[in-house]
Structures are given as C-alpha cells and as structure tokens.
Design a protein around this motif. Structure first.
Motif, PDB file in Angstrom:
ATOM      1  N   ARG A 284      -8.556  -9.465   1.801  1.00 57.97           N
ATOM      2  CA  ARG A 284      -9.442 -10.576   1.456  1.00 57.97           C
ATOM      3  C   ARG A 284     -10.900 -10.184   1.244  1.00 57.97           C
ATOM      4  O   ARG A 284     -11.559 -10.702   0.361  1.00 57.97           O
ATOM      5  CB  ARG A 284      -9.359 -11.653   2.543  1.00 57.97           C
ATOM      6  CG  ARG A 284      -8.013 -12.326   2.599  1.00 57.97           C
ATOM      7  CD  ARG A 284      -7.941 -13.360   3.718  1.00 57.97           C
ATOM      8  NE  ARG A 284      -9.005 -14.331   3.717  1.00 57.97           N
ATOM      9  CZ  ARG A 284      -9.055 -15.417   2.958  1.00 57.97           C
ATOM     10  NH1 ARG A 284      -8.083 -15.671   2.117  1.00 57.97           N
ATOM     11  NH2 ARG A 284     -10.058 -16.260   3.044  1.00 57.97           N
TER      12      ARG A 284
ATOM     13  N   ARG B 207      -7.537 -14.202  -5.592  1.00 60.24           N
ATOM     14  CA  ARG B 207      -6.457 -15.162  -5.331  1.00 60.24           C
ATOM     15  C   ARG B 207      -6.873 -16.566  -5.774  1.00 60.24           C
ATOM     16  O   ARG B 207      -6.108 -17.290  -6.414  1.00 60.24           O
ATOM     17  CB  ARG B 207      -6.067 -15.150  -3.860  1.00 60.24           C
ATOM     18  CG  ARG B 207      -4.909 -16.073  -3.540  1.00 60.24           C
ATOM     19  CD  ARG B 207      -4.472 -15.875  -2.073  1.00 60.24           C
ATOM     20  NE  ARG B 207      -3.214 -16.518  -1.820  1.00 60.24           N
ATOM     21  CZ  ARG B 207      -3.083 -17.773  -1.404  1.00 60.24           C
ATOM     22  NH1 ARG B 207      -4.153 -18.521  -1.199  1.00 60.24           N
ATOM     23  NH2 ARG B 207      -1.896 -18.292  -1.192  1.00 60.24           N
ATOM     24  N   PHE B 208      -8.094 -16.968  -5.420  1.00 59.67           N
ATOM     25  CA  PHE B 208      -8.582 -18.286  -5.828  1.00 59.67           C
ATOM     26  C   PHE B 208      -8.565 -18.408  -7.352  1.00 59.67           C
ATOM     27  O   PHE B 208      -8.089 -19.406  -7.901  1.00 59.67           O
ATOM     28  CB  PHE B 208     -10.001 -18.541  -5.293  1.00 59.67           C
ATOM     29  CG  PHE B 208     -10.611 -19.790  -5.869  1.00 59.67           C
ATOM     30  CD1 PHE B 208     -10.348 -21.029  -5.311  1.00 59.67           C
ATOM     31  CD2 PHE B 208     -11.418 -19.740  -7.007  1.00 59.67           C
ATOM     32  CE1 PHE B 208     -10.870 -22.194  -5.867  1.00 59.67           C
ATOM     33  CE2 PHE B 208     -11.945 -20.890  -7.573  1.00 59.67           C
ATOM     34  CZ  PHE B 208     -11.674 -22.121  -6.993  1.00 59.67           C
TER      35      PHE B 208
ATOM     36  N   GLY C 248      -9.489 -21.887   0.085  1.00 59.42           N
ATOM     37  CA  GLY C 248      -8.995 -20.546   0.381  1.00 59.42           C
ATOM     38  C   GLY C 248     -10.085 -19.490   0.445  1.00 59.42           C
ATOM     39  O   GLY C 248      -9.793 -18.311   0.626  1.00 59.42           O
TER      40      GLY C 248
ATOM     41  N   GLN D 129      -9.937 -12.354  -1.768  1.00 56.45           N
ATOM     42  CA  GLN D 129      -9.775 -13.802  -1.603  1.00 56.45           C
ATOM     43  C   GLN D 129     -10.248 -14.546  -2.852  1.00 56.45           C
ATOM     44  O   GLN D 129      -9.683 -15.575  -3.223  1.00 56.45           O
ATOM     45  CB  GLN D 129     -10.498 -14.300  -0.355  1.00 56.45           C
ATOM     46  CG  GLN D 129     -12.001 -14.119  -0.369  1.00 56.45           C
ATOM     47  CD  GLN D 129     -12.658 -14.624   0.891  1.00 56.45           C
ATOM     48  OE1 GLN D 129     -12.732 -15.838   1.110  1.00 56.45           O
ATOM     49  NE2 GLN D 129     -13.113 -13.706   1.730  1.00 56.45           N
TER      50      GLN D 129
END
Length: 150
Positions: free
Chosen positions: A94, A63-64, A13, A60
């Motif tokens: 992101r 989120r990871f 991702g 991003q």
C-alpha cells in the motif's frame, strides 16, 4: 475549520483523504452517520488529484484508480504490458511506490479515462508488439516524400 472538523474519508480505500466540506453528520440509532455529497464526482476529484500530483503513485492509490475505472487487475495488467501478479504486488504494498514507467503509464490511462478519450485500443496494440518478431523497415521515395513501402 480545524483538522478535527475534517472528515477522514477512509471508505475510498485511501489512508490520506480528508473532506473539508461536502458531507453532513447525523445521529442514527446505530451511531453517527455520514452523508457525502456526489460521491462519483468526489472519486473523480481524488483520481485527478492523484494523477496530477508530483509524488509517485503508491499501491493503495493504484488500487483506487483501477477500481475507479472499474477495471480488473488482469485488464490493467494487459493494458500496461505487465502481469496480473505485478498489479497484485503493487496494490498489496500500500505505501510502496509503483515503478517509474508504470507510474507514468497509469497516469496516462487514468487521464484518458477521465477525459473520455479512448486509449484502450492503442494500448492493446502496444501490448501485441511484445509478441511480434522484429522486421525490416522498407521506405521508398514517392514524389519527393519518403513513405513506408507497400
């Protein structure tokens, strides 16, 4: 090894993760296949690299990290004293950096998760503080030592 020999590991991702080794390529009836060695340890290394890095955490990466800890947006928001919408907005953008205080708190949460230290009760207690009315601090001298009065 040239950059073209590195494997662009987009499955995590993140747009900017490349593997130098630890993977094998093979041909399958459906095209090229990739086998990656010890994905769990790889994700741990990615998480450690993100939180140790000097650059701000981007959406991003947030989120990871959240998914790495197997945490919902709601749970992470609660631990950070933020709203679920804040987490959603940060992750959606992101390439945009998470704000300073939130960035530092995410690094602490992930670091504690990686080291196996239980920080969640402490953060939950901090989140409760937003709902408590301020009160006076009462102190007393007990045998030459100042202590909180009972």
């Amino acid at each position: 090894m040239s950059a073209t020999e590195h494997y662009h590991y987009e499955e995590c991702g993140l747009d900017h993760v490349y593997l130098v080794n630890g993977f094998t390529k093979s041909q399958t009836p459906y095209g090229e296949g990739i086998a990656i060695k010890d994905v769990e340890k790889l994700h741990e290394a990615i998480a450690r690299t993100i939180i140790a890095g000097p650059q701000p955490i981007r959406g991003q990466e947030l989120r990871f990290l959240r998914k790495f800890m197997d945490m919902s947006q709601k749970t992470l928001a609660s631990l950070m004293g933020e709203t679920e919408q804040d987490i959603f907005r940060w992750e959606k953008k992101r390439e945009k950096s998470v704000n300073g205080a939130a960035d530092r708190l995410v690094r602490v949460i992930v670091g504690q998760y990686l080291d196996g230290t239980e920080i969640r009760p402490f953060l939950e207690r901090l989140a409760e503080l937003d709902q408590v009315e301020p009160s006076d601090i009462l102190l007393e001298d007990r045998e030459g030592h100042w202590k909180q009065a009972a």
